[in-house]
Design a protein around this motif. Sequence first.
Motif, mmCIF file in Angstrom:
data_model
loop_
_atom_site.group_PDB
_atom_site.id
_atom_site.type_symbol
_atom_site.label_atom_id
_atom_site.label_comp_id
_atom_site.label_asym_id
_atom_site.label_seq_id
_atom_site.Cartn_x
_atom_site.Cartn_y
_atom_site.Cartn_z
ATOM 1 N N GLN A 129 0.857 -1.168 0.000
ATOM 2 C CA GLN A 129 0.000 0.000 0.000
ATOM 3 C C GLN A 129 0.905 1.233 0.000
ATOM 4 O OE1 GLN A 129 -0.679 -2.365 2.672
ATOM 5 N NE2 GLN A 129 -2.014 -3.378 1.221
ATOM 6 N N VAL A 130 0.465 2.234 -0.737
ATOM 7 C CA VAL A 130 1.175 3.501 -0.775
ATOM 8 C C VAL A 130 0.195 4.570 -0.313
ATOM 9 C CG1 VAL A 130 2.447 5.145 -2.194
ATOM 10 C CG2 VAL A 130 2.594 2.697 -2.703
ATOM 11 N N TYR A 131 0.523 5.209 0.804
ATOM 12 C CA TYR A 131 -0.318 6.252 1.376
ATOM 13 C C TYR A 131 0.211 7.612 0.946
ATOM 14 C CZ TYR A 131 -2.387 2.784 4.493
ATOM 15 O OH TYR A 131 -3.057 1.700 4.991
ATOM 16 N N VAL B 86 4.648 4.270 13.452
ATOM 17 C CA VAL B 86 5.649 4.919 14.304
ATOM 18 C C VAL B 86 6.532 3.867 14.975
ATOM 19 C CG1 VAL B 86 5.971 6.339 16.380
ATOM 20 C CG2 VAL B 86 4.364 7.072 14.607
ATOM 21 N N LYS B 87 5.957 2.733 15.349
ATOM 22 C CA LYS B 87 6.764 1.640 15.915
ATOM 23 C C LYS B 87 7.802 1.162 14.908
ATOM 24 C CE LYS B 87 3.414 -0.385 19.090
ATOM 25 N NZ LYS B 87 2.541 -1.545 19.319
ATOM 26 N N SER B 88 7.420 1.097 13.642
ATOM 27 C CA SER B 88 8.323 0.597 12.602
ATOM 28 C C SER B 88 9.359 1.623 12.174
ATOM 29 C CB SER B 88 7.530 0.196 11.352
ATOM 30 O OG SER B 88 6.652 -0.849 11.631
ATOM 31 N N LEU B 89 8.942 2.870 12.027
ATOM 32 C CA LEU B 89 9.809 3.884 11.425
ATOM 33 C C LEU B 89 10.264 4.986 12.377
ATOM 34 C CD1 LEU B 89 7.767 4.434 8.129
ATOM 35 C CD2 LEU B 89 9.834 3.046 8.406
ATOM 36 N N GLY B 90 9.550 5.167 13.493
ATOM 37 C CA GLY B 90 9.809 6.306 14.369
ATOM 38 C C GLY B 90 9.016 7.506 13.886
ATOM 39 N N SER B 91 8.761 8.447 14.759
ATOM 40 C CA SER B 91 7.952 9.603 14.371
ATOM 41 C C SER B 91 8.735 10.630 13.558
ATOM 42 C CB SER B 91 7.333 10.274 15.600
ATOM 43 O OG SER B 91 8.334 10.839 16.418
ATOM 44 N N ILE C 216 3.219 -3.747 7.306
ATOM 45 C CA ILE C 216 4.284 -3.103 8.088
ATOM 46 C C ILE C 216 4.853 -1.922 7.297
ATOM 47 C CG2 ILE C 216 6.555 -3.417 9.152
ATOM 48 C CD1 ILE C 216 5.776 -6.405 9.459
ATOM 49 N N ALA C 217 4.926 -0.756 7.941
ATOM 50 C CA ALA C 217 5.517 0.418 7.295
ATOM 51 C C ALA C 217 6.997 0.156 7.086
ATOM 52 C CB ALA C 217 5.311 1.653 8.157
ATOM 53 N N ILE D 189 14.037 2.198 -1.657
ATOM 54 C CA ILE D 189 12.643 1.747 -1.796
ATOM 55 C C ILE D 189 12.610 0.341 -2.370
ATOM 56 C CG2 ILE D 189 10.416 2.215 -2.899
ATOM 57 C CD1 ILE D 189 11.248 4.218 -0.664
ATOM 58 N N GLN D 190 13.418 0.102 -3.377
ATOM 59 C CA GLN D 190 13.467 -1.227 -3.989
ATOM 60 C C GLN D 190 13.874 -2.271 -2.955
ATOM 61 O OE1 GLN D 190 15.837 -1.274 -7.537
ATOM 62 N NE2 GLN D 190 15.228 -3.331 -8.083
ATOM 63 N N GLU D 191 14.863 -1.951 -2.147
ATOM 64 C CA GLU D 191 15.328 -2.872 -1.099
ATOM 65 C C GLU D 191 14.249 -3.097 -0.045
ATOM 66 O OE1 GLU D 191 18.208 -2.192 2.575
ATOM 67 O OE2 GLU D 191 19.287 -2.131 0.663
ATOM 68 N N LYS D 192 13.606 -2.015 0.399
ATOM 69 C CA LYS D 192 12.579 -2.118 1.447
ATOM 70 C C LYS D 192 11.354 -2.886 0.972
ATOM 71 C CE LYS D 192 14.630 0.463 4.565
ATOM 72 N NZ LYS D 192 15.025 -0.007 5.876
ATOM 73 N N LEU D 193 11.047 -2.768 -0.316
ATOM 74 C CA LEU D 193 9.896 -3.492 -0.847
ATOM 75 C C LEU D 193 10.253 -4.926 -1.223
ATOM 76 C CD1 LEU D 193 8.154 -0.754 -3.011
ATOM 77 C CD2 LEU D 193 7.590 -1.492 -0.701
#
Length: 117
Positions: A4-6, A47-52, A99-100, A111-115
């Motif tokens: 998903q892309v928000y 926020v748990k995954s990435l931090g605020s 998961i964000a 982005i490619q790595e994270k996806l």
Amino acid sequence: MSIQVYGIPNCGTCKKAFNWLQAHKVDYEFINTKENPPTRENIQNWVKSLGSTPMRNTSGQSYRALGEEKKNWTDEQWIEEFAKDAMLLKRPLFVKDGIAVAVGFRDEKVIQEKLGF
């Protein structure tokens, strides 16, 4: 794999991300945060995954309208503000399998790595 892309449709950074995803034939679901603001629970998990800090849209009017006290806010206070005003969220925000994983779109390799492709 579910992605998903928000974001918002008229955001230039989101448009770059959409074009890149389409060019790489990545299936994704776009969620317009103006029309469908994320739930507090979703934001809390992000926020748990990435931090605020990386999630803050510091270039937007909503951010600038916040008082100076924002510099000392906790993650919990940021979660509350993100839930009140989705325009405070940096765009685009990428969620993979619930998961964000990334926010923003500066480095295509990240982005490619994270996806995971």
